[in-house]
Write an enzyme that holds these catalytic residues in place. Structure first.
Site, PDB file in Angstrom:
ATOM      1  N   GLY A  69       0.847  -1.077   0.164  1.00 22.35           N
ATOM      2  CA  GLY A  69      -0.109  -0.084  -0.031  1.00 22.35           C
ATOM      3  C   GLY A  69       0.869   1.317   0.027  1.00 22.35           C
ATOM      4  O   GLY A  69       0.557   2.143   0.752  1.00 22.35           O
ATOM      5  N   ALA A  70       1.781   1.319  -0.873  1.00 14.43           N
ATOM      6  CA  ALA A  70       2.835   2.502  -1.063  1.00 14.43           C
ATOM      7  C   ALA A  70       2.318   3.279  -1.874  1.00 14.43           C
ATOM      8  O   ALA A  70       2.994   4.525  -2.176  1.00 14.43           O
ATOM      9  CB  ALA A  70       4.267   2.083  -1.340  1.00 14.43           C
ATOM     10  N   ARG A 124      -1.945   0.269  -8.243  1.00 11.81           N
ATOM     11  CA  ARG A 124      -2.114   1.600  -8.751  1.00 11.81           C
ATOM     12  C   ARG A 124      -0.504   1.604  -9.610  1.00 11.81           C
ATOM     13  O   ARG A 124       0.265   2.320  -8.797  1.00 11.81           O
ATOM     14  CB  ARG A 124      -2.551   2.883  -8.284  1.00 11.81           C
ATOM     15  N   ASP A 168      -2.902  -7.203  -6.005  1.00 16.56           N
ATOM     16  CA  ASP A 168      -3.925  -7.291  -5.037  1.00 16.56           C
ATOM     17  C   ASP A 168      -3.361  -7.984  -3.981  1.00 16.56           C
ATOM     18  O   ASP A 168      -3.280  -9.195  -4.408  1.00 16.56           O
ATOM     19  CB  ASP A 168      -5.090  -7.470  -5.681  1.00 16.56           C
ATOM     20  N   TYR A 182     -15.359  -3.406  10.013  1.00 10.54           N
ATOM     21  CA  TYR A 182     -13.790  -2.755  10.120  1.00 10.54           C
ATOM     22  C   TYR A 182     -13.213  -2.875  11.207  1.00 10.54           C
ATOM     23  O   TYR A 182     -11.874  -3.372  11.229  1.00 10.54           O
ATOM     24  CB  TYR A 182     -13.903  -1.457   9.634  1.00 10.54           C
ATOM     25  N   LYS A 200      -9.706  -5.420  12.046  1.00 11.25           N
ATOM     26  CA  LYS A 200      -8.362  -4.888  12.838  1.00 11.25           C
ATOM     27  C   LYS A 200      -8.415  -5.655  14.177  1.00 11.25           C
ATOM     28  O   LYS A 200      -7.311  -5.583  14.762  1.00 11.25           O
ATOM     29  CB  LYS A 200      -8.597  -3.398  12.770  1.00 11.25           C
ATOM     30  N   THR A 218      -5.710  10.987   5.307  1.00 11.92           N
ATOM     31  CA  THR A 218      -5.343  10.073   3.881  1.00 11.92           C
ATOM     32  C   THR A 218      -6.182  10.072   2.953  1.00 11.92           C
ATOM     33  O   THR A 218      -7.334  10.490   2.911  1.00 11.92           O
ATOM     34  CB  THR A 218      -4.695   8.947   4.351  1.00 11.92           C
TER      35      THR A 218
HETATM   36  P1  NDP Z   1      -5.061   4.959   2.049  1.00 11.05           P
HETATM   37  O1  NDP Z   1      -6.409   4.855   1.413  1.00 11.05           O
HETATM   38  O2  NDP Z   1      -4.571   6.737   1.927  1.00 11.05           O
HETATM   39  O3  NDP Z   1      -3.947   4.304   1.340  1.00 11.05           O
HETATM   40  C1  NDP Z   1      -4.475   2.704   1.456  1.00 11.05           C
HETATM   41  C2  NDP Z   1      -3.161   1.855   0.493  1.00 11.05           C
HETATM   42  O4  NDP Z   1      -3.297   0.602   0.593  1.00 11.05           O
HETATM   43  C3  NDP Z   1      -3.094   2.329  -0.749  1.00 11.05           C
HETATM   44  O5  NDP Z   1      -1.864   2.504  -1.173  1.00 11.05           O
HETATM   45  C4  NDP Z   1      -3.853   1.170  -1.646  1.00 11.05           C
HETATM   46  O6  NDP Z   1      -3.153   0.870  -2.748  1.00 11.05           O
HETATM   47  C5  NDP Z   1      -3.644  -0.117  -0.733  1.00 11.05           C
HETATM   48  N1  NDP Z   1      -4.435  -1.035  -0.902  1.00 11.05           N
HETATM   49  C6  NDP Z   1      -5.853  -1.190  -0.519  1.00 11.05           C
HETATM   50  N2  NDP Z   1      -6.403  -2.238  -0.818  1.00 11.05           N
HETATM   51  C7  NDP Z   1      -5.327  -2.846  -1.412  1.00 11.05           C
HETATM   52  C8  NDP Z   1      -5.414  -4.102  -2.053  1.00 11.05           C
HETATM   53  N3  NDP Z   1      -6.475  -4.901  -2.299  1.00 11.05           N
HETATM   54  N4  NDP Z   1      -4.205  -4.721  -2.588  1.00 11.05           N
HETATM   55  C9  NDP Z   1      -3.051  -4.005  -2.533  1.00 11.05           C
HETATM   56  N5  NDP Z   1      -3.255  -2.861  -1.981  1.00 11.05           N
HETATM   57  C10 NDP Z   1      -4.183  -2.189  -1.372  1.00 11.05           C
HETATM   58  O7  NDP Z   1      -5.373   4.721   3.533  1.00 11.05           O
HETATM   59  P2  NDP Z   1      -4.106   4.856   4.628  1.00 11.05           P
HETATM   60  O8  NDP Z   1      -2.954   5.150   4.200  1.00 11.05           O
HETATM   61  O9  NDP Z   1      -5.123   5.633   5.483  1.00 11.05           O
HETATM   62  O10 NDP Z   1      -4.399   3.221   5.194  1.00 11.05           O
HETATM   63  C11 NDP Z   1      -3.342   2.716   5.374  1.00 11.05           C
HETATM   64  C12 NDP Z   1      -3.561   1.350   6.379  1.00 11.05           C
HETATM   65  O11 NDP Z   1      -3.781   2.167   7.745  1.00 11.05           O
HETATM   66  C13 NDP Z   1      -4.692   0.824   6.302  1.00 11.05           C
HETATM   67  O12 NDP Z   1      -4.583  -0.472   6.778  1.00 11.05           O
HETATM   68  C14 NDP Z   1      -5.787   1.362   7.322  1.00 11.05           C
HETATM   69  O13 NDP Z   1      -6.835   0.428   7.527  1.00 11.05           O
HETATM   70  C15 NDP Z   1      -4.925   1.734   8.240  1.00 11.05           C
HETATM   71  N6  NDP Z   1      -5.381   2.924   9.199  1.00 11.05           N
HETATM   72  C16 NDP Z   1      -5.744   4.039   8.613  1.00 11.05           C
HETATM   73  C17 NDP Z   1      -6.278   5.171   9.553  1.00 11.05           C
HETATM   74  C18 NDP Z   1      -6.710   6.787   8.916  1.00 11.05           C
HETATM   75  O14 NDP Z   1      -7.520   7.053   9.805  1.00 11.05           O
HETATM   76  N7  NDP Z   1      -6.339   6.854   7.714  1.00 11.05           N
HETATM   77  C19 NDP Z   1      -6.204   5.018  11.103  1.00 11.05           C
HETATM   78  C20 NDP Z   1      -5.690   3.705  11.462  1.00 11.05           C
HETATM   79  C21 NDP Z   1      -5.108   2.826  10.556  1.00 11.05           C
HETATM   80  P3  NDP Z   1      -3.883   0.673  -4.180  1.00 11.05           P
HETATM   81  O15 NDP Z   1      -5.440   1.340  -4.044  1.00 11.05           O
HETATM   82  O16 NDP Z   1      -2.639   1.251  -5.184  1.00 11.05           O
HETATM   83  O17 NDP Z   1      -3.901  -0.793  -4.231  1.00 11.05           O
HETATM   84  C1  8X3 Z   2      -8.796   4.027  10.858  1.00 10.42           C
HETATM   85  C2  8X3 Z   2      -9.421   4.904  12.162  1.00 10.42           C
HETATM   86  O1  8X3 Z   2     -11.292   5.532  13.628  1.00 10.42           O
HETATM   87  O2  8X3 Z   2     -11.632   5.795  11.367  1.00 10.42           O
HETATM   88  O3  8X3 Z   2      -8.592   2.886  10.910  1.00 10.42           O
HETATM   89  O4  8X3 Z   2     -11.662   3.415  12.354  1.00 10.42           O
HETATM   90  S1  8X3 Z   2     -11.099   4.818  12.430  1.00 10.42           S
END
Ligand code: NDP
Ligand code: 8X3
Length: 254
Positions: free
Chosen positions: A9-10, A35, A60, A153, A157, A188
């Site tokens: 997920g970079a 992507r 994926d 969700y 987690k 994000t």
């Molecule tokens: P973003 O949506 O900004 O980024 C998510 C990343 O995950 C993207 O790079 C996307 O890449 C990748 N991804 C999603 N689904 C897939 C898949 N099926 N296969 C491969 N890659 C995938 O979200 P965040 O950076 O916020 O989230 C990152 C992590 O942090 C997640 O696990 C989320 O649950 C967790 N998190 C987020 C919080 C928040 O409030 N933002 C708080 C706590 C935890 P692409 O679409 O290119 O495949």
């Molecule tokens: C993402 C944070 O609070 O939206 O894991 O579930 S919250």
């Protein structure tokens, strides 16, 4: 010797910020996501800025055979992965249990839990062979407490939290560190994805307070990754100052 990190997920959010942070710290990077165009852009950016050797893998995380092919087929020069950041994940929808979409639920379980299992199993043989490695799993405050309409969700987690603790126990004898990081609300693409492109709903999530930024989480990942070899940060919860737990915020206007 240069260390190699694989970040899932970079292409956005935490994973993108972490790639930038680790590149700055001299890591060689395997960056992954669906992507391809964003991965290519990041490769170029990191090479131009830091001279980083970067390899993009487009898959994926839900596709077990693609994960095995891509990671199992790595060139020997890329096979010794020192740090795995299991970050790819998502929330889809925010609805009452009886109203939520079943397909969304399955996607979350497949991505947030099974995706981590597939990627970790593919990376582990190299770590075990070297009796060394560090796995950082991206949990969530939603993995520590539930909130209304968070149902699956939160469950995915919570399951990941249990998986992280299980990994730490089972991988102990191989000298592999396992860290789980649990962020609160961070700005994000997360909410845009959760609300399926509804910008108004996504923006509203972060109104009235200063949420975490992706760089805050990247800094935390770096903190965990840069400890001496005898130190493992096992479990780390991080929120912005305006958030006390999964559902209590100090927002302007209430
Ligand atoms: P973003 O949506 O900004 O980024 C998510 C990343 O995950 C993207 O790079 C996307 O890449 C990748 N991804 C999603 N689904 C897939 C898949 N099926 N296969 C491969 N890659 C995938 O979200 P965040 O950076 O916020 O989230 C990152 C992590 O942090 C997640 O696990 C989320 O649950 C967790 N998190 C987020 C919080 C928040 O409030 N933002 C708080 C706590 C935890 P692409 O679409 O290119 O495949
Ligand atoms: C993402 C944070 O609070 O939206 O894991 O579930 S919250």
């Amino acid at each position: 010797m240069t260390h190699i990190a694989l970040i899932t997920g970079a292409t956005a959010g935490f994973g993108l910020a972490t790639a930038r942070k680790l590149a700055d710290k001299g890591y060689q990077l395997i960056i992954t996501g669906r992507r391809a165009d964003r991965l290519k852009e990041l490769e170029t950016e990191l090479y131009n800025k830091f001279g980083t050797k970067c390899l993009s893998l487009v898959f994926d995380v839900r596709d077990k055979s693609a994960v095995n092919q891509q990671i199992g087929g790595l060139d020997p020069a890329w096979k010794k992965i020192d740090l795995l950041v299991n970050n790819a994940g998502l929330a889809l929808g925010r609805d009452y249990f009886e109203e939520a979409d079943m397909d969304d639920w399955e996607t979350m379980i497949d991505t947030n839990l099974k995706g981590v299992i597939y990627v970790t199993r593919a990376v582990l043989p190299g770590m075990i062979a070297h009796k060394k490695g560090h796995i950082i799993n991206m949990g969530s405050i939603a993995g520590k407490e539930i909130y209304e309409k968070g149902n699956v969700y939160c469950s995915s987690k919570h399951a990941l939290d249990a998986l992280s603790r299980s990994m730490r126990v089972d991988l102990l004898r191989h000298g592999i560190k396992v860290t789980a990081i649990h962020p609160g609300a961070a700005e994000t693409e997360f909410s845009k994805v959760r609300f399926k492109g509804d910008d108004e709903k996504a923006t509203a999530v972060y109104q009235g307070f200063q949420p975490l930024q992706p760089e805050d989480v990247a800094e935390t990942i770096w903190f965990c990754a840069s400890q001496p070899s005898h130190v493992c940060i096992n479990d780390l919860e991080i929120t912005c100052t305006a958030q006390a737990n999964a559902y209590l915020f100090n927002k302007a206007n209430g």
